[in-house]
Design a protein around this motif. Structure first.
Motif, short mmCIF file in Angstrom:
data_model
loop_
_atom_site.label_atom_id
_atom_site.label_comp_id
_atom_site.label_asym_id
_atom_site.label_seq_id
_atom_site.Cartn_x
_atom_site.Cartn_y
_atom_site.Cartn_z
N SER A 128 0.83 -1.20 0.00
CA SER A 128 0.00 0.00 0.00
C SER A 128 0.86 1.25 0.00
CB SER A 128 -0.92 0.01 1.22
OG SER A 128 -1.84 -1.06 1.18
N ARG A 129 1.94 1.24 0.79
CA ARG A 129 2.83 2.41 0.82
C ARG A 129 3.46 2.64 -0.55
NH1 ARG A 129 4.62 0.15 5.80
NH2 ARG A 129 6.60 -0.44 4.84
N ILE A 130 3.85 1.55 -1.19
CA ILE A 130 4.46 1.67 -2.52
C ILE A 130 3.44 2.22 -3.51
CG2 ILE A 130 5.42 0.37 -4.47
CD1 ILE A 130 6.68 -1.53 -2.43
N PHE A 131 2.20 1.69 -3.45
CA PHE A 131 1.16 2.15 -4.38
C PHE A 131 0.90 3.64 -4.24
CE2 PHE A 131 -3.37 3.26 -4.75
CZ PHE A 131 -3.51 3.11 -6.13
N TYR A 132 0.68 4.10 -3.00
CA TYR A 132 0.35 5.52 -2.81
C TYR A 132 1.53 6.42 -3.17
CZ TYR A 132 -3.97 4.17 -0.47
OH TYR A 132 -5.22 3.66 -0.20
N ALA A 133 2.75 5.98 -2.84
CA ALA A 133 3.92 6.79 -3.18
C ALA A 133 4.08 6.91 -4.69
CB ALA A 133 5.17 6.18 -2.55
N LEU A 134 3.95 5.78 -5.39
CA LEU A 134 4.11 5.79 -6.85
C LEU A 134 2.97 6.53 -7.51
CD1 LEU A 134 5.79 4.80 -9.23
CD2 LEU A 134 4.50 2.66 -9.21
N TYR A 135 1.76 6.34 -7.00
CA TYR A 135 0.60 7.03 -7.59
C TYR A 135 0.75 8.54 -7.46
CZ TYR A 135 -4.18 8.52 -8.41
OH TYR A 135 -5.29 9.16 -8.89
N ASN A 136 1.04 9.01 -6.25
CA ASN A 136 1.14 10.45 -6.02
C ASN A 136 2.31 11.06 -6.78
OD1 ASN A 136 -1.08 10.56 -4.26
ND2 ASN A 136 0.17 9.98 -2.51
N LYS A 137 3.33 10.26 -7.03
CA LYS A 137 4.49 10.76 -7.78
C LYS A 137 4.17 10.93 -9.25
CE LYS A 137 8.93 11.70 -8.25
NZ LYS A 137 9.56 12.91 -7.63
N ARG A 141 -3.39 14.66 -3.66
CA ARG A 141 -2.69 13.48 -3.17
C ARG A 141 -3.68 12.57 -2.45
NH1 ARG A 141 -0.03 14.92 -6.48
NH2 ARG A 141 2.13 15.63 -6.46
N ILE A 142 -3.54 11.27 -2.63
CA ILE A 142 -4.46 10.32 -2.02
C ILE A 142 -3.73 9.47 -0.99
CG2 ILE A 142 -5.85 10.24 -4.12
CD1 ILE A 142 -4.69 7.44 -4.61
N GLY A 143 -4.50 8.85 -0.13
CA GLY A 143 -3.95 7.97 0.88
C GLY A 143 -5.03 6.99 1.32
N SER A 192 -6.77 -5.34 -8.48
CA SER A 192 -7.09 -4.97 -9.86
C SER A 192 -7.41 -3.49 -9.97
CB SER A 192 -8.28 -5.79 -10.37
OG SER A 192 -9.43 -5.57 -9.57
N LEU A 193 -8.05 -2.92 -8.93
CA LEU A 193 -8.35 -1.49 -8.93
C LEU A 193 -7.07 -0.67 -8.93
CD1 LEU A 193 -10.35 0.86 -8.73
CD2 LEU A 193 -10.32 0.55 -6.25
N ALA A 194 -6.05 -1.14 -8.22
CA ALA A 194 -4.78 -0.42 -8.18
C ALA A 194 -4.16 -0.33 -9.56
CB ALA A 194 -3.83 -1.11 -7.20
N PHE A 195 -4.15 -1.45 -10.28
CA PHE A 195 -3.59 -1.44 -11.64
C PHE A 195 -4.40 -0.55 -12.56
CE2 PHE A 195 -1.71 -5.53 -10.20
CZ PHE A 195 -0.38 -5.25 -10.51
N ASP A 196 -5.72 -0.61 -12.45
CA ASP A 196 -6.58 0.24 -13.27
C ASP A 196 -6.33 1.71 -12.99
OD1 ASP A 196 -7.66 -2.05 -14.32
OD2 ASP A 196 -9.51 -1.96 -13.14
N SER A 197 -6.13 2.04 -11.72
CA SER A 197 -5.93 3.43 -11.33
C SER A 197 -4.66 4.01 -11.94
CB SER A 197 -5.87 3.55 -9.80
OG SER A 197 -7.06 3.06 -9.23
N PHE A 198 -3.62 3.20 -12.01
CA PHE A 198 -2.39 3.68 -12.63
C PHE A 198 -2.63 4.05 -14.09
CE2 PHE A 198 0.13 1.44 -9.24
CZ PHE A 198 0.78 2.57 -8.80
N ILE A 199 -3.47 3.28 -14.75
CA ILE A 199 -3.76 3.55 -16.17
C ILE A 199 -4.65 4.77 -16.31
CG2 ILE A 199 -4.85 2.63 -18.25
CD1 ILE A 199 -4.03 -0.16 -17.32
N TYR A 200 -5.68 4.88 -15.43
CA TYR A 200 -6.65 5.96 -15.56
C TYR A 200 -6.06 7.33 -15.21
CZ TYR A 200 -10.19 2.25 -15.55
OH TYR A 200 -10.94 1.15 -15.82
#
Length: 313
Positions: A136-145, A152-154, A215-223
């Motif tokens: 989760s920490r990796i996801f939020y850090a990479l997403y916000n970057k 910014r989300i958390g 799956s939502l995490a992967f979709d969010s990176f694309i969206y």
């Protein structure tokens, strides 16, 4: 004095009847004390256990006198689409979105979120101070970057949104594949309140729910991010540097009159240039697809089987 604003509570249900009574006892009790008028909207996302029976029995047994609607999805849609359907049915001035009915917080946090909203915010999220999983920490850090927006989300347990925020999203005419990201980038004031977890089973529950979020995490990176474009650009640049390096090495060998293995230089140069071209083309395609995605996400994408009024006031 009770608040006169009309409040909507939208809760997500999918085979979690064992937690339903505990949640309703506490959430409804707090709302009765704080608000004059409120409604309950339960989103049945393809429940295959006795969750709906537990809900109906609870409403009947406790003589609930508020408006209670159940949105029955046509089939299992997942959290985001189902909660979009529930929120679209809500008529409240302010709408609570409970993505999970697992309550690891003091019910007073529900009122704290309302007070925070009155301070001038349009979106207020409640977040646990508990330790986040590494993924989760990796996801939020990479997403916000890599996010295209400034918000910014958390991690969030539930959120409260104003009618203005909901109208803003609808005015954008945008399909909401990840509500958290869209809310935080709609241009309105947002805030987060943190709380200490009071339930020892919180960690186990979050691990169980994590599989549904993958799956939502992967979709969010694309969206919402350009991470795929960045990765493709970096790889293209690496192969370009390799091609330039091979060219310099070839020129150096010519001047030094070295004799490498026949065909080695030409093969490596061809491969490096070829891979550079492939990833450069992939970068262009990804950029094109991102533009197409922004154009496509214009309508809500869910199907409702029916809306059941358990209590109509």
């Amino acid at each position: 004095m009770k608040e006169k604003k009309f409040i909507s509570l939208v809760i997500y249900l999918h085979n979690n009847g064992s937690q339903l009574e505990y949640f309703l006892d506490r959430a409804l009790s707090v709302c009765r004390e704080k608000f004059e008028q409120f409604e309950l909207i339960c989103v049945d996302d393809g429940c295959s256990d006795d969750t709906m029976d537990i809900l109906r029995e609870y409403i009947s047994r406790n003589d609930i006198n508020i408006m209670v609607n159940v949105v029955h999805m046509s089939f299992f849609h997942g959290l985001e689409s189902s909660m979009n359907a529930g929120r679209d049915l809500a008529i409240g001035d302010f709408v609570y979105e409970f993505d999970s009915i697992f309550m690891d917080y003091d019910p007073a946090i529900i009122v704290s979120a309302y007070r925070k909203l009155l301070e001038g915010n349009d979106i207020v999220a409640a977040s646990s101070r508990g330790k986040l999983r590494l993924t989760s920490r990796i996801f939020y850090a990479l997403y916000n970057k890599t996010s295209r927006g400034s918000g910014r989300i958390g991690p969030e347990t539930f959120r409260l949104v104003s009618r203005r925020a909901i109208n803003r999203i609808k005015a954008m005419g945008q399909y909401i594949p990840y509500r958290k990201a869209v809310y935080m980038n709609c241009g309105l004031h947002a805030a987060t309140i943190s709380y200490d977890c009071i339930n020892e089973d919180a960690g186990r529950h979050r691990r169980a729910a994590a599989s549904e979020r993958t799956s939502l995490a992967f979709d969010s990176f694309i969206y919402f991010t350009n991470v795929m474009e960045r990765i493709s650009t970096i790889i293209s640049g690496a192969f370009l540097l390799l091609s330039v390096g091979m060219g310099l090495y070839t020129i150096s060998d010519i001047f030094n009159k070295n004799k490498p293995v026949e065909g080695w230089l030409s093969t490596m140069s061809f491969l490096s240039l070829g891979f550079f071209g492939v990833f450069a083309l992939l970068t262009i395609i990804l950029k094109y697809l991102s533009v197409m995605l922004n154009l496509i996400f214009k309508h809500q994408q869910y199907l409702i089987s029916d809306i059941e009024k358990i209590v109509s006031r």
